[in-house]
Design a protein around this motif. Structure first.
Motif, PDB file in Angstrom:
ATOM      1  N   SER A 248     -75.566 -18.252  22.425  1.00  0.00           N
ATOM      2  CA  SER A 248     -74.868 -17.417  23.428  1.00  0.00           C
ATOM      3  C   SER A 248     -73.886 -16.337  22.879  1.00  0.00           C
ATOM      4  O   SER A 248     -73.852 -14.964  23.169  1.00  0.00           O
ATOM      5  N   ILE A 249     -73.055 -17.078  21.941  1.00  0.00           N
ATOM      6  CA  ILE A 249     -72.093 -15.647  21.342  1.00  0.00           C
ATOM      7  C   ILE A 249     -72.768 -14.833  20.714  1.00  0.00           C
ATOM      8  O   ILE A 249     -72.306 -13.654  20.710  1.00  0.00           O
ATOM      9  N   LEU A 250     -73.716 -15.200  19.646  1.00  0.00           N
ATOM     10  CA  LEU A 250     -74.610 -14.295  18.966  1.00  0.00           C
ATOM     11  C   LEU A 250     -75.320 -13.137  20.023  1.00  0.00           C
ATOM     12  O   LEU A 250     -75.454 -12.035  19.675  1.00  0.00           O
ATOM     13  N   PHE A 251     -75.869 -13.778  21.099  1.00  0.00           N
ATOM     14  CA  PHE A 251     -76.408 -12.934  21.987  1.00  0.00           C
ATOM     15  C   PHE A 251     -75.513 -12.022  22.725  1.00  0.00           C
ATOM     16  O   PHE A 251     -75.999 -10.685  22.973  1.00  0.00           O
ATOM     17  N   ILE A 252     -74.344 -12.200  22.989  1.00  0.00           N
ATOM     18  CA  ILE A 252     -73.300 -11.339  23.563  1.00  0.00           C
ATOM     19  C   ILE A 252     -72.964 -10.153  22.504  1.00  0.00           C
ATOM     20  O   ILE A 252     -73.011  -9.279  22.922  1.00  0.00           O
ATOM     21  N   LEU A 253     -72.929 -10.414  21.309  1.00  0.00           N
ATOM     22  CA  LEU A 253     -72.653  -9.625  20.422  1.00  0.00           C
ATOM     23  C   LEU A 253     -73.741  -8.503  19.996  1.00  0.00           C
ATOM     24  O   LEU A 253     -73.598  -7.390  20.055  1.00  0.00           O
ATOM     25  N   ALA A 316     -72.072  -8.910  29.528  1.00  0.00           N
ATOM     26  CA  ALA A 316     -72.813 -10.103  28.724  1.00  0.00           C
ATOM     27  C   ALA A 316     -71.814 -11.445  28.803  1.00  0.00           C
ATOM     28  O   ALA A 316     -72.340 -12.565  28.917  1.00  0.00           O
ATOM     29  N   ASN A 317     -70.375 -11.034  28.295  1.00  0.00           N
ATOM     30  CA  ASN A 317     -69.463 -12.514  28.281  1.00  0.00           C
ATOM     31  C   ASN A 317     -69.536 -12.789  29.573  1.00  0.00           C
ATOM     32  O   ASN A 317     -69.518 -14.149  29.773  1.00  0.00           O
ATOM     33  N   ASN A 318     -69.253 -12.194  30.716  1.00  0.00           N
ATOM     34  CA  ASN A 318     -69.156 -12.866  31.927  1.00  0.00           C
ATOM     35  C   ASN A 318     -70.380 -13.512  32.460  1.00  0.00           C
ATOM     36  O   ASN A 318     -70.310 -14.638  33.001  1.00  0.00           O
ATOM     37  N   VAL A 319     -71.569 -12.991  32.240  1.00  0.00           N
ATOM     38  CA  VAL A 319     -72.763 -13.557  32.564  1.00  0.00           C
ATOM     39  C   VAL A 319     -72.971 -15.004  31.969  1.00  0.00           C
ATOM     40  O   VAL A 319     -73.303 -15.915  32.420  1.00  0.00           O
ATOM     41  N   SER A 320     -72.618 -14.783  30.549  1.00  0.00           N
ATOM     42  CA  SER A 320     -72.785 -15.857  29.704  1.00  0.00           C
ATOM     43  C   SER A 320     -71.665 -17.110  30.239  1.00  0.00           C
ATOM     44  O   SER A 320     -72.047 -18.419  30.191  1.00  0.00           O
ATOM     45  N   ARG A 321     -70.684 -16.691  30.612  1.00  0.00           N
ATOM     46  CA  ARG A 321     -69.530 -17.798  30.896  1.00  0.00           C
ATOM     47  C   ARG A 321     -69.934 -18.511  32.281  1.00  0.00           C
ATOM     48  O   ARG A 321     -69.916 -19.799  32.471  1.00  0.00           O
ATOM     49  N   LYS A 322     -70.804 -17.859  33.287  1.00  0.00           N
ATOM     50  CA  LYS A 322     -71.223 -18.222  34.449  1.00  0.00           C
ATOM     51  C   LYS A 322     -72.544 -19.085  34.347  1.00  0.00           C
ATOM     52  O   LYS A 322     -72.474 -19.985  35.009  1.00  0.00           O
ATOM     53  N   ILE A 323     -73.336 -18.761  33.170  1.00  0.00           N
ATOM     54  CA  ILE A 323     -74.582 -19.492  33.358  1.00  0.00           C
ATOM     55  C   ILE A 323     -74.301 -20.796  32.354  1.00  0.00           C
ATOM     56  O   ILE A 323     -74.688 -21.908  32.850  1.00  0.00           O
ATOM     57  N   ASP A 325     -71.030 -21.627  30.649  1.00  0.00           N
ATOM     58  CA  ASP A 325     -69.572 -22.178  30.235  1.00  0.00           C
ATOM     59  C   ASP A 325     -69.411 -21.562  28.910  1.00  0.00           C
ATOM     60  O   ASP A 325     -68.537 -22.178  28.072  1.00  0.00           O
ATOM     61  N   THR A 326     -69.970 -20.548  28.178  1.00  0.00           N
ATOM     62  CA  THR A 326     -69.872 -20.160  26.810  1.00  0.00           C
ATOM     63  C   THR A 326     -69.502 -18.725  26.924  1.00  0.00           C
ATOM     64  O   THR A 326     -69.968 -17.820  27.494  1.00  0.00           O
ATOM     65  N   SER A 327     -68.233 -18.009  26.215  1.00  0.00           N
ATOM     66  CA  SER A 327     -67.821 -16.873  26.173  1.00  0.00           C
ATOM     67  C   SER A 327     -67.128 -16.681  24.989  1.00  0.00           C
ATOM     68  O   SER A 327     -66.529 -17.317  24.250  1.00  0.00           O
ATOM     69  N   LEU A 328     -66.797 -15.369  24.766  1.00  0.00           N
ATOM     70  CA  LEU A 328     -66.054 -14.935  23.493  1.00  0.00           C
ATOM     71  C   LEU A 328     -64.435 -14.954  23.926  1.00  0.00           C
ATOM     72  O   LEU A 328     -63.763 -15.288  23.261  1.00  0.00           O
TER      73      LEU A 328
END
Length: 329
Positions: A248-253, A316-323, A325-328
């Motif tokens: 998730s982190i690498l996808f956000i970046l 991307a960070n907000n979407v990952s956090r909602k899906i 619970d992982t975010s930068l």
């Protein structure tokens, strides 16, 4: 009013306040002790901070020329303000459509194809039982990363030439009837750029995933084996969920860098014949700024690109956090 017995004057401190002061002093002393104990590491970190300030933060002052009509004869402060003129000029540029199409086309294909491939490679490499064979595959896959695009570009130009190895193989197999100059054909450029980038970075990108996989508890695999899970089931139900946060982190970046098209690679492989497929934002900024001397205009284009990248990062960070619970942040 009570007097402080220690000083003979002033109000007496409550036990709670005195405890907080003592705790604060103790924390500061402890912090300094830890810093002194780590003086070598802290010095190394400090050098990195100084480097970042000099080369990343101080040059940010120059961003203001995006809102000025800058001329190298005068200083930045002397340049007249023009507001959003350069931004509007870029949005009205006749090359905008082609530049955006090439940038997004190359970057999105790299994202959807190039992003999952290192994950798949790491998963299968983790299943290799022979240590010698595993290390050999890792070494071979890592090697292209350590070659610059100047070197790899020369190799690719030789391979893809009319008399190169690619044409010789295809001619021998009767796949083509006559040699093709691949780098002179815009229709082949995207394929060359994407495939060569994957080839260069596949093994290196897999290192992070292999490191994350190494942290998975062996007890989870043992439990899966007892439940009758095979290798593919272990990868799907044990390994992948365990490295989900890393992915998730690498996808956000990766999403935040979707407007980046690897300038070094494009600059080495492009030419006037494939310009219609190789004119991306990074090269456009380089051409208008360095080669044409339009410093304010190219700065405005680069700044606009950075703002869009920041917006993509936040989304991307907000979407990952909602899906998951992982975010930068």
């Amino acid at each position: 009013m009570k007097k402080n017995s220690n000083t003979g004057s002033g109000p007496a401190l409550s036990p709670q306040a005195a405890a907080r002061i003592e705790t604060g002093v103790g924390n500061r002393n402890s912090l300094w002790k830890r810093l002194l104990a780590q003086k070598h590491l802290q010095t190394m970190a400090l050098l990195g901070v100084v480097w970042m300030i000099i080369f990343n933060y101080i040059p940010m002052y120059g961003v203001i020329i995006a809102f000025k009509e800058y001329n190298i004869v005068k200083s930045i402060a002397e340049a007249p303000w023009v507001g959003l003129t350069h931004f509007r000029e870029f949005l009205d540029d006749e090359n905008l459509g082609n530049v955006i199409k090439n940038t997004l086309g190359i970057s999105l294909i790299k994202l959807f194809i190039g992003f999952p491939l290192p994950i798949i490679f790491a998963l299968f490499l983790n299943e290799v039982r022979s240590v010698r064979f595993k290390k050999s595959i890792q070494t071979i896959s890592y090697l292209p990363h350590f070659l610059s695009w100047v070197v790899l570009g020369g190799i690719l130009a030789t391979w893809l030439a009319d008399v190169g190895i690619i044409n010789n193989i295809l001619l021998a197999l009767n796949v083509i009837d006559q040699p093709i100059s691949y780098l002179a054909e815009p229709s082949y450029f995207w394929t060359i750029v994407i495939s060569s980038d994957i080839w260069k970075e596949l093994g290196w990108s897999a290192i992070i995933y292999l490191a994350a996989i190494s942290g998975v508890s062996p007890e989870m695999y043992e439990a899966a084996t007892i439940d009758g899970a095979g290798r593919f089931q272990k990868m799907w139900y044990v390994t992948l969920p365990a490295i989900k946060s890393t992915i998730s982190i690498l996808f956000i970046l990766s999403v935040s860098g979707v407007l980046n098209s690897n300038f070094d690679q494009i600059l080495v492989l492009r030419n006037s014949l494939n310009d219609s497929a190789s004119n991306v934002i990074d090269y456009y900024v380089y051409y208008t700024g360095i080669l044409s001397g339009r410093f304010s205009y190219s700065t405005a284009v680069g700044l606009l690109k950075s703002v869009i990248a920041l917006i993509l990062l936040l989304i991307a960070n907000n979407v990952s956090r909602k899906i998951n619970d992982t975010s930068l942040f």
